[in-house]
Enzyme design. Structure first.
Site, PDB file in Angstrom:
ATOM      1  N   SER A   1      -5.059  10.869  28.339  1.00  0.00           N
ATOM      2  CA  SER A   1      -4.136   9.804  27.654  1.00  0.00           C
ATOM      3  C   SER A   1      -4.767   8.831  26.624  1.00  0.00           C
ATOM      4  CB  SER A   1      -3.479   9.104  29.065  1.00  0.00           C
ATOM      5  OG  SER A   1      -4.499   8.355  29.879  1.00  0.00           O
TER       6      SER A   1
ATOM      7  N   ASP B   1      -1.803  -1.709  33.611  1.00  0.00           N
ATOM      8  CA  ASP B   1      -2.252  -0.680  33.000  1.00  0.00           C
ATOM      9  C   ASP B   1      -3.549  -1.401  32.386  1.00  0.00           C
ATOM     10  OD1 ASP B   1      -3.578   1.205  31.187  1.00  0.00           O
ATOM     11  OD2 ASP B   1      -1.673   1.844  30.113  1.00  0.00           O
TER      12      ASP B   1
ATOM     13  N   HIS C   1      -5.355   2.040  29.117  1.00  0.00           N
ATOM     14  CA  HIS C   1      -4.960   2.274  27.843  1.00  0.00           C
ATOM     15  C   HIS C   1      -5.153   0.979  27.130  1.00  0.00           C
ATOM     16  CE1 HIS C   1      -2.800   5.306  30.543  1.00  0.00           C
ATOM     17  NE2 HIS C   1      -3.847   6.125  29.466  1.00  0.00           N
TER      18      HIS C   1
END
Ligand SMILES: *[C@@H]1O[C@H](CO)[C@@H](O)[C@H](O)[C@H]1NC(C)=O
Ligand SMILES: *[C@@H]1O[C@H](CO)[C@@H](O)[C@H](O)[C@H]1NC(C)=O
Ligand SMILES: *[C@@H]1O[C@H](CO)[C@@H](O)[C@H](O)[C@H]1NC(C)=O
Ligand SMILES: *[C@@H]1O[C@H](CO)[C@@H](O)[C@H](O)[C@H]1NC(C)=O
Ligand SMILES: *[C@@H]1O[C@H](CO)[C@@H](O)[C@H](O)[C@H]1NC(C)=O
Length: 433
Positions: free
Chosen positions: A156, A405, A408
Site C-alpha cells: 500500500s 493510520d 501511509h
C-alpha cells in the site's frame, strides 16, 4: 478484532540470522518496532500504496542536470537519502486530494484534519552532499515519461506513491481513470492515462512481490502463504510493458507468513504453531526483491527501462494501536530526535545490496536506482492520517478507542517528496561513456 492477539506475538524469535547479531539496545528497538508494525498490520491498513527514495548507485557515476534560477544548466551529483526537513510554507500544498480521487482514508483535509502545518516542510538534502531537491515540476516529469508506462508495484505504500504522482501530474494535465477494480475500495490494480503525453500510470497490488495467497488476499485468513520461487501474476505478466517500474514494499513481511520454494517449505514467520523453522522476514524480503529486480532488469520488454526500488518507509505508532493519540504529532522530528530504526536500516541495506548486485550482473544494460526514503519518512510522524483516516472522527465527541493510520501518508503530504526524488532519478544522466 484479531489485531490484539497478534500484537502479543512479538516475543517470537528475532528475524536476524547469519552475521547479524543485534545488541540489547537493538533488540529493544526491534521489539518496539515489531510490536508497532504487528499492531498496525492488524488494522487492515496495508492495502493501498507506498514508496521510496533515491541514492546514487555505487556502481555508476551519474550526474543530475538542473537549471538554476538564471536559466544556467548546472550539474552535480546528489544524494537525497540523508538530510532534514526544513520549514517551507506552502511547499506541499499542491493539489486537492478530492479532485484527484485519492483513497478516502488518506484524504486528510477532506476528513477534517484541523492542522495543516504538515504541508509546510520540504526535504533539504545534507549540506555535505551539496545539492538541493527541486520542487516537483509536473511539466518536467511529463516530458521525462512521454509515451511511457510508469508502474508502481508492491504494497500500500506503492499505491500511496502512485496516487501522489497522479495528483501531482493532474494538477497540470488532464487525466482519466482507465481501469480500477470492481470494488473501488480495494485499490488493488488501478490505471490512469495522461493523453496529452501518452502516459500511462499503473498501481499493482503485490505486497510480497512474489505470488501469495491467504491473508494478503483475504483478511479473514490469519496468515499469508508466499511462493518465493514465483512472482505475483498480474504485475509480472505486465512487466515487459513497464518503462519505469517502481518497486516498493516491506510491511507485509513482518506479518505471519509461511514461505515456500515450489512445494518445499522454507520456513515460517510468527507461525510457531505450524512447527516449521522460524526464518524471520529479512531473507524472504531479500529473495522477493532479488527476484523482482532480476525480472525487470532481464531481457525482454522495453529498452531503456528504469527500475527503481524504494526503501522501507516506517510507521509511527507511539501508543496502543487504537489510542486516538497514537500518532498525533504535528511537526517532523528535529535532527537527532529520532534515528532510523534497526529493522528499517536492515531492509534498506538489503535493497542497496540487491540493486547493486543486479546492476553488476546486468552490466548496466538496465538502469537500476534506489529511491531511499527511509530517513526522510522516519522523520515525519506528523504526516500520517492518524485518526483522520476517518471522516470527521470527533463529530460525536472524542472516543476512547479509535483506529489510526500511522503508516501511509496524507495526500497531499510527505509522500509527494518521494516523487520529487523520483523525478530527479529519472533525469539523471550517466557521466562519461
Ligand atoms: C477540494 O475539492 C472538492 C471537490 O471539488 C471541493 O468540494 C473542496 O472544497 C476542495 N477543498 C479545498 C480545501 O479546496
Ligand atoms: C503511445 O505510447 C505507446 C507506448 O507506450 C506507443 O506504442 C504508442 O505508439 C504511442 N502513441 C502515440 C500516439 O504516440
Ligand atoms: C476468505 O476466507 C474465509 C475464511 O477462510 C472464507 O470463508 C471466505 O470464503 C474467503 N473469502 C473469499 C472471497 O475468498
Ligand atoms: C528454490 O529451489 C531451487 C532449486 O532447488 C534453488 O535453485 C533456489 O535457490 C531455491 N530458492 C530459494 C528461495 O530457496
Ligand atoms: C514438530 O517437529 C518436531 C521435529 O520435526 C517433531 O519432533 C514434533 O513432534 C513436531 N511437533 C508437532 C506438534 O507436530
Amino acid at each position: 478484532m484479531g489485531a490484539y492477539d497478534q500484537c502479543s506475538q512479538k516475543t517470537s524469535p528475532l528475524p536476524f540470522h547469519g552475521s547479524v547479531s543485534p545488541g540489547p539496545k537493538a533488540v529493544f528497538a526491534w521489539l518496539a518496532l515489531l510490536s508497532a508494525v504487528l499492531c498496525l498490520a492488524l488494522l487492515h491498513l496495508l492495502r493501498g500504496s507506498q514508496l521510496g527514495m533515491a541514492v546514487v548507485s555505487p556502481l555508476f557515476q551519474y550526474i543530475t542536470s538542473s537549471t538554476n534560477n538564471q536559466g544556467v544548466l548546472s550539474t552535480y551529483s546528489c544524494d537525497y537519502s540523508e538530510g532534514q526537513w526544513v520549514w517551507s510554507p506552502g511547499h506541499a500544498r499542491r493539489y486537492n486530494g478530492t479532485e484527484c480521487n485519492v483513497k478516502d482514508s488518506e484524504n486528510c483535509v477532506r476528513n477534517g484534519r484541523p492542522d495543516s502545518g504538515y504541508l509546510d516542510w520540504r526535504w533539504q538534502p545534507s549540506a555535505a552532499a551539496g545539492c538541493q531537491l527541486p520542487d516537483f515540476d509536473a511539466a518536467a516529469f511529463l516530458a521525462a515519461v512521454r509515451g511511457k508506462h510508469v508502474a508502481f508495484v508492491g504494497d500500500s505504500m506503492a499505491r500511496n506513491q502512485a496516487e501522489s504522482l497522479v495528483c501531482l501530474l493532474a494538477a497540470s494535465s488532464p487525466y482519466s481513470m482507465v481501469y480500477r477494480d470492481q470494488d473501488p475500495g480495494t485499490r488493488l490494480f488501478w490505471r490512469w492515462a495522461f493523453p496529452s503525453h501518452n502516459l500511462t500510470v499503473s498501481s499493482y497490488w503485490a505486497p510480497f512481490l512474489a505470488r501469495a495467497t491467504g491473508r494478503s488476499e483475504n483478511y479473514s485468513m490469519t496468515y499469508s502463504t508466499v511462493y518465493l520461487n514465483e512472482l505475483a501474476e498480474r504485475w509480472s505478466a505486465d512487466a515487459d510493458s513497464m518503462d519505469v517500474a517502481v518497486v516498493s514494499t516491506g510491511h507485509w513481511f513482518w506479518r505471519p507468513s509461511i514461505y515456500y520454494n515450489g512445494s518445499e517449505v522454507l520456513g515460517t514467520h510468527l507461525l510457531s504453531g505450524l512447527n516449521h523453522t522460524e526464518i524471520g522476514f529479512l531473507s524472504p524480503y531479500r529473495e522477493a526483491i532479488r527476484m523482482s529486480v532480476q525480472r525487470l532488469a532481464g531481457s525482454g520488454g522495453r529498452t531503456g527501462r528504469v527500475v527503481v526500488v524504494s526503501t522501507f518507509s516506517p510507521s509511527h505508532f507511539e501508543k496502543a494501536w487504537d489510542d486516538p493519540t497514537t500518532c498525533a504529532r504535528k511537526t517532523p522530528y528535529r535532527e537527532g530526535e529520532m534515528e532510523v530504526g534497526v529493522i528499517p536500516a536492515e531492509l534498506r541495506k538489503i535493497v542497496r545490496e540487491e540493486t547493486a548486485a543486479a546492476a553488476t550482473r546486468n552490466g548496466g544494460a538496465t538502469r537500476i536506482e534506489v529511491l531511499d526514503v527511509t530517513k526522510l519518512a522516519t522523520m515525519r510522524p506528523d504526516g500520517h492520517p492518524g485518526v483522520y483516516m476517518h471522516r470527521d472522527p470527533f463529530a460525536r465527541g472524542v472516543p476512547e478507542r479509535l483506529q489510526s493510520d500511522c503508516l501511509h501518508f496524507c495526500l497531499p503530504g510527505p509522500v509527494d517528496t518521494f516523487n520529487e526524488i523520483l523525478l530527479q532519478l529519472l533525469n539523471k544522466r550517466r557521466l562519461g561513456k
